[in-house]
Design an enzyme around this catalytic site. Structure first.
Site, PDB file in Angstrom:
ATOM      1  N   MET A  41      29.440  -9.794  11.751  1.00 54.82           N
ATOM      2  CA  MET A  41      30.652 -10.213  12.456  1.00 54.82           C
ATOM      3  C   MET A  41      31.735 -10.707  11.491  1.00 54.82           C
ATOM      4  O   MET A  41      32.917 -10.403  11.644  1.00 54.82           O
ATOM      5  CB  MET A  41      30.329 -11.312  13.467  1.00 54.82           C
ATOM      6  N   ARG A  75      46.641  14.056  32.458  1.00 53.88           N
ATOM      7  CA  ARG A  75      46.521  12.618  32.379  1.00 53.88           C
ATOM      8  C   ARG A  75      47.600  12.085  33.315  1.00 53.88           C
ATOM      9  O   ARG A  75      47.433  12.174  34.519  1.00 53.88           O
ATOM     10  CB  ARG A  75      46.695  12.186  30.913  1.00 53.88           C
ATOM     11  N   TYR A 119      21.483  -7.551   8.038  1.00 57.53           N
ATOM     12  CA  TYR A 119      20.723  -7.485   9.293  1.00 57.53           C
ATOM     13  C   TYR A 119      19.955  -6.176   9.393  1.00 57.53           C
ATOM     14  O   TYR A 119      20.449  -5.119   8.981  1.00 57.53           O
ATOM     15  CB  TYR A 119      21.685  -7.550  10.485  1.00 57.53           C
ATOM     16  N   LYS A 142      53.737   0.873  21.605  1.00 60.41           N
ATOM     17  CA  LYS A 142      52.730   0.367  22.559  1.00 60.41           C
ATOM     18  C   LYS A 142      51.588  -0.320  21.808  1.00 60.41           C
ATOM     19  O   LYS A 142      51.463  -0.173  20.582  1.00 60.41           O
ATOM     20  CB  LYS A 142      52.206   1.531  23.404  1.00 60.41           C
TER      21      LYS A 142
END
Ligand SMILES: *Cc1c(COP(=O)(O)O)cnc(C)c1O
Length: 365
Positions: free
Chosen positions: A306, A136, A258, A36
């Site tokens: 990033m 679940r 930062y 998955k």
């Protein structure tokens, strides 16, 4: 090669070795890989093709769409059973049948809808998920009992597998494991013709009582330890590396990155590497985690941005533009990096983005 590359290597030979290690751990059971979430972020297609070549003939995915993609990748000549853990959400049976998928039915309504869709003449294969405490997906045990007493409700289906899922497998001392094992054994006995499956990766390492007919490992195939920490029986599959872009000398008293969260107390050599939170180097690693270079840990300095990270390479002459740094791999172990980031290997892997160049090592089939 030019400086400033980033690459994710996925070692299919290591994946195959992990598959065989799991077969050795559960020798009486069939190992059915869970692929998955795009094979835990590493590529469901290449992973499934290699695992099929290693002998896997049952696969688990979460979504119908993932099952359709996997069927397409395997093609018409590689026979395999593909189980969909989401079951048969309302209206999905035509797609499930068209792609020859097997729904892991989670509710009585799903069971009835699937049975009605299928009809008695051409019974479609199905599995049944019985919840034993995770709360679940899955039928409650009482619902499974009701179903077993009224088998006509499943008359259109060929029920080949009953399964449940453990809540606390990574903690072998947790009393819930045994409770779920007992509940599952009793509930599965109501469907004596179906194969039984309980264990995920961690469940396999709880011992033979937990193995039943089919085991469903995910994370250990992809190199994560079954107990959310490194296990020497499991080989590293994913290696994320980047070439240093720039090395700078930061004088004492100046900050890096930062928000100026790191201040150098002494002259510090800093390597800037082209991987950031857009690549899956989680921001929570800022100031906590470490990469590896030349056999040593190299701390992350300040914030992860990033596109870039800053690493402490003080005293390391070999650190210069173009040199490769390992952010995840055989030294920077996926479980340890995840722990530094405040998460688990699963989340670290599935968040790896596709920006870094992907390289597959070993044959797919
Ligand atoms: C994801 C999943 C698995 C695989 O779990 P791992 O911990 O990755 O081995 C097995 N069974 C079910 C129902 C799952 O959702």
């Amino acid at each position: 090669m030019s400086a400033g590359e980033a690459r994710l290597s996925v070692d299919l030979d290591a994946l195959a070795a992990n598959f065989r290690a799991l077969e050795a751990e559960a020798p009486a059971s069939e190992v059915a890989p869970v692929v998955k979430a795009d094979g835990y972020g590493l590529g469901a297609g290449p992973a499934a093709l290699r695992l099929w070549a290693e002998g896997a003939r049952r696969f688990f995915v979460a979504r119908v769409g993932e099952g359709e993609q996997l069927r397409h990748v395997l093609g018409p000549h590689r026979a395999a059973e593909i189980y969909v853990l989401d079951g048969a959400p309302a209206g999905s049976m035509p797609r499930i049948a068209a792609a020859n998928l097997i729904p892991v039915l989670n509710t009585l309504e799903q069971a009835e809808e699937a049975s009605a869709f299928s009809g008695r003449k051409n019974r479609l294969p199905a599995a049944l998920h019985i919840d034993t405490g995770l709360n679940r997906l899955g039928l409650r045990v009482e619902e499974a009992e009701a179903l077993a007493r009224a088998p006509e409700r499943l008359a259109g289906l060929e029920l080949g597998l009953v399964m449940s899922h453990l809540a606390c497998g990574p903690n072998p001392d947790h009393p819930m494991n045994r409770r779920q094992l007992e509940a599952f054994s009793a509930a599965a006995a109501l469907f004596p013709d179906a194969r039984r499956s309980l264990a995920n990766s961690a469940g396999i390492f709880l011992g033979p009582d937990y193995h039943f007919d089919v085991v469903r490992p995910g994370i250990t195939l992809y190199g994560g330890g079954p107990r959310e920490r490194h296990d020497p029986r499991i080989a590293t599959v994913a290696t994320l590396e980047a070439q240093i872009l720039q090395v700078r000398t930061v004088p004492a008293g100046e900050s890096v990155g930062y928000d100026a969260t790191f201040t150098a107390h002494e002259t510090t050599r800093v390597a800037i590497a082209p991987l950031g939170h857009a690549d899956g180097i989680l921001r929570t690693l800022g100031g906590k985690g470490s990469a590896w270079f030349e056999g040593q840990r190299r701390a992350y300095l300040g914030c992860v941005s990033m596109d870039l990270v800053a690493l402490d390479v003080t005293g390391c002459e070999a650190a210069r533009p173009g040199a490769w740094i390992e952010l995840i791999g055989p030294n920077a172990l996926v479980d340890e990096v995840a722990e530094d980031a405040g998460t688990i290997s699963y989340e670290l892997l599935v968040r790896l983005s596709t920006r870094a160049q992907r390289v597959y090592i070993g044959e797919t089939g």
